[in-house]
Design a protein around this motif. Structure first.
Motif, short mmCIF file in Angstrom:
data_model
loop_
_atom_site.label_atom_id
_atom_site.label_comp_id
_atom_site.label_asym_id
_atom_site.label_seq_id
_atom_site.Cartn_x
_atom_site.Cartn_y
_atom_site.Cartn_z
N ARG A 1 59.03 28.27 13.46
CA ARG A 1 59.26 29.27 14.50
C ARG A 1 58.26 30.42 14.35
O ARG A 1 58.02 30.90 13.25
CB ARG A 1 60.69 29.79 14.41
CG ARG A 1 61.08 30.84 15.46
CD ARG A 1 62.54 31.17 15.34
NE ARG A 1 63.37 30.04 15.73
CZ ARG A 1 63.75 29.78 16.96
NH1 ARG A 1 63.37 30.58 17.96
NH2 ARG A 1 64.51 28.73 17.23
N GLY A 2 57.67 30.84 15.48
CA GLY A 2 56.66 31.88 15.46
C GLY A 2 55.24 31.33 15.36
O GLY A 2 54.28 32.08 15.43
N GLY A 3 55.12 30.00 15.22
CA GLY A 3 53.80 29.38 15.10
C GLY A 3 53.18 29.10 16.45
O GLY A 3 53.69 29.50 17.51
N LYS A 4 52.06 28.40 16.42
CA LYS A 4 51.30 28.14 17.65
C LYS A 4 50.76 26.72 17.64
O LYS A 4 50.32 26.21 16.61
CB LYS A 4 50.14 29.14 17.76
CG LYS A 4 49.33 29.00 19.05
CD LYS A 4 48.24 30.05 19.11
CE LYS A 4 47.10 29.73 18.16
NZ LYS A 4 45.93 30.62 18.36
N ILE A 5 50.79 26.09 18.81
CA ILE A 5 50.22 24.76 19.02
C ILE A 5 49.25 24.86 20.20
O ILE A 5 49.54 25.52 21.19
CB ILE A 5 51.30 23.70 19.34
CG1 ILE A 5 52.30 23.59 18.19
CG2 ILE A 5 50.68 22.34 19.62
CD1 ILE A 5 53.51 22.75 18.52
N SER A 6 48.11 24.22 20.08
CA SER A 6 47.15 24.25 21.18
C SER A 6 46.53 22.87 21.40
O SER A 6 46.29 22.13 20.45
CB SER A 6 46.04 25.28 20.91
OG SER A 6 45.33 24.94 19.74
N THR A 7 46.32 22.57 22.66
CA THR A 7 45.63 21.34 23.05
C THR A 7 44.37 21.74 23.80
O THR A 7 44.43 22.50 24.75
CB THR A 7 46.51 20.47 23.96
OG1 THR A 7 47.71 20.11 23.26
CG2 THR A 7 45.78 19.20 24.37
N THR A 8 43.25 21.21 23.35
CA THR A 8 41.97 21.51 23.97
C THR A 8 41.35 20.22 24.50
O THR A 8 41.31 19.21 23.79
CB THR A 8 41.00 22.17 22.97
OG1 THR A 8 41.62 23.33 22.43
CG2 THR A 8 39.70 22.56 23.65
N VAL A 9 40.91 20.27 25.75
CA VAL A 9 40.30 19.09 26.38
C VAL A 9 38.90 19.46 26.86
O VAL A 9 38.72 20.45 27.59
CB VAL A 9 41.15 18.60 27.58
CG1 VAL A 9 40.55 17.33 28.17
CG2 VAL A 9 42.58 18.36 27.15
N ARG A 10 37.92 18.69 26.42
CA ARG A 10 36.54 18.89 26.85
C ARG A 10 36.00 17.58 27.39
O ARG A 10 36.34 16.50 26.89
CB ARG A 10 35.66 19.36 25.68
CG ARG A 10 36.07 20.71 25.11
CD ARG A 10 35.04 21.20 24.09
NE ARG A 10 34.85 20.25 23.02
CZ ARG A 10 35.60 20.18 21.93
NH1 ARG A 10 36.62 21.01 21.78
NH2 ARG A 10 35.35 19.30 21.00
N ALA A 11 35.14 17.68 28.39
CA ALA A 11 34.57 16.47 29.00
C ALA A 11 33.09 16.67 29.27
O ALA A 11 32.65 17.78 29.60
CB ALA A 11 35.30 16.15 30.30
N ASP A 12 32.35 15.59 29.09
CA ASP A 12 30.95 15.59 29.53
C ASP A 12 30.70 14.29 30.28
O ASP A 12 31.65 13.61 30.69
CB ASP A 12 29.99 15.76 28.34
CG ASP A 12 30.22 14.71 27.26
OD1 ASP A 12 30.58 13.56 27.61
OD2 ASP A 12 30.02 15.01 26.06
N ASP A 13 29.47 13.92 30.44
CA ASP A 13 29.15 12.74 31.26
C ASP A 13 29.57 11.43 30.60
O ASP A 13 29.69 10.41 31.27
CB ASP A 13 27.65 12.70 31.55
CG ASP A 13 27.22 13.86 32.44
OD1 ASP A 13 28.09 14.38 33.17
OD2 ASP A 13 26.04 14.24 32.38
N THR A 14 29.75 11.44 29.28
CA THR A 14 30.00 10.18 28.58
C THR A 14 31.31 10.12 27.82
O THR A 14 31.72 9.04 27.41
CB THR A 14 28.86 9.90 27.58
OG1 THR A 14 28.79 10.99 26.64
CG2 THR A 14 27.53 9.77 28.31
N ALA A 15 31.96 11.26 27.59
CA ALA A 15 33.15 11.22 26.74
C ALA A 15 34.15 12.29 27.12
O ALA A 15 33.81 13.33 27.70
CB ALA A 15 32.75 11.40 25.27
N LEU A 16 35.40 12.01 26.76
CA LEU A 16 36.50 12.96 26.91
C LEU A 16 37.02 13.25 25.51
O LEU A 16 37.41 12.33 24.79
CB LEU A 16 37.61 12.36 27.77
CG LEU A 16 38.87 13.22 27.95
CD1 LEU A 16 38.57 14.38 28.87
CD2 LEU A 16 40.01 12.38 28.52
N THR A 17 36.99 14.51 25.12
CA THR A 17 37.45 14.90 23.78
C THR A 17 38.75 15.69 23.90
O THR A 17 38.79 16.72 24.58
CB THR A 17 36.40 15.76 23.06
OG1 THR A 17 35.16 15.04 23.01
CG2 THR A 17 36.85 16.08 21.65
N LEU A 18 39.78 15.20 23.25
CA LEU A 18 41.10 15.84 23.30
C LEU A 18 41.54 16.12 21.87
O LEU A 18 41.59 15.21 21.04
CB LEU A 18 42.09 14.90 24.00
CG LEU A 18 43.46 15.46 24.37
CD1 LEU A 18 44.01 14.74 25.59
CD2 LEU A 18 44.44 15.31 23.21
#
Length: 205
Positions: A173-190
């Motif tokens: 409790r009190g913590g943090k979770i984050s999801t980051t999504v990046r994309a370019d012409d060849t790949a999707l990074t999650l």
């Protein structure tokens, strides 16, 4: 002596044939038992999905206030129930995938669509789960809509759910979770990160 030797060879040959037949029958029985086991796992997983879906619908309805206002204690308790049910849903999905693998029926169903709606849907669900546990959740996407990528929606959903489920489970409790999504012409990074207890360095792969 030659006659005795021939009789012994004949007897040994017959014994080997019998043993070979017995082994063939035993292998056939093992294959049948393995098939029965896979079918049992598959049927059981499907049967579990229906009541779990009903429980999720009911808990969500209660939390949304459809049956009247809830106290903070009730809301916190139902949030914990919903979190447990979501974990069970993931486990049932894993059982189904294991059964499909054993039966040789598991395969990717690739679609050419944007994964953004799927990612946003899973993130919105886990944001509510995290909130009930006193954990902040953030989703970071690029300003531009995610482009079309070849992917299997079911597998991507399972992967993201498993990552977020672990993050929620082990973040205090009190913590943090984050999801980051990046994309370019060849790949999707999650990527999924959290302020939880983490994995000991000697257990990291």
């Amino acid at each position: 002596r030659l006659r005795d030797l021939l009789v012994e060879i004949d007897s040994t040959g017959k014994m080997l044939v019998r043993r070979d037949l017995e082994l063939s029958e035993a292998n056939a029985q093992l294959r049948e038992l393995d098939q029965i086991k896979s079918e049992f796992v598959s049927v059981t997983a499907h049967q579990l999905r229906t009541p779990l879906t009903g429980i999720k619908w009911t808990v969500n309805a209660l939390l949304s206030g459809e049956f009247g206002p809830l106290s903070k204690v009730h809301t916190r308790t139902l949030g914990a129930v919903l979190q447990t049910v979501n974990r069970l849903v993931v486990l049932v999905g894993d059982l189904l995938n294991a059964a499909r693998l054993e039966e040789g029926r598991y395969g990717l169903r690739v679609e050419m669509t944007s994964p953004e709606p799927l990612i946003r849907s899973v993130a919105a669900r886990f944001k509510e789960i995290a909130k009930e546990g006193g954990v902040a959740y953030f989703l970071t996407l690029s300003p531009d809509p995610l482009p079309v990528f070849p992917h299997d929606p079911q597998s991507l959903t399972t992967i993201l759910e498993n990552l977020l489920d672990n993050a929620v489970q082990y973040t205090r409790r009190g913590g943090k979770i984050s999801t980051t999504v990046r994309a370019d012409d060849t790949a999707l990074t999650l990527s999924v990160s959290d302020t939880g207890i983490g994995i000991p360095r000697n257990q990291q792969v």
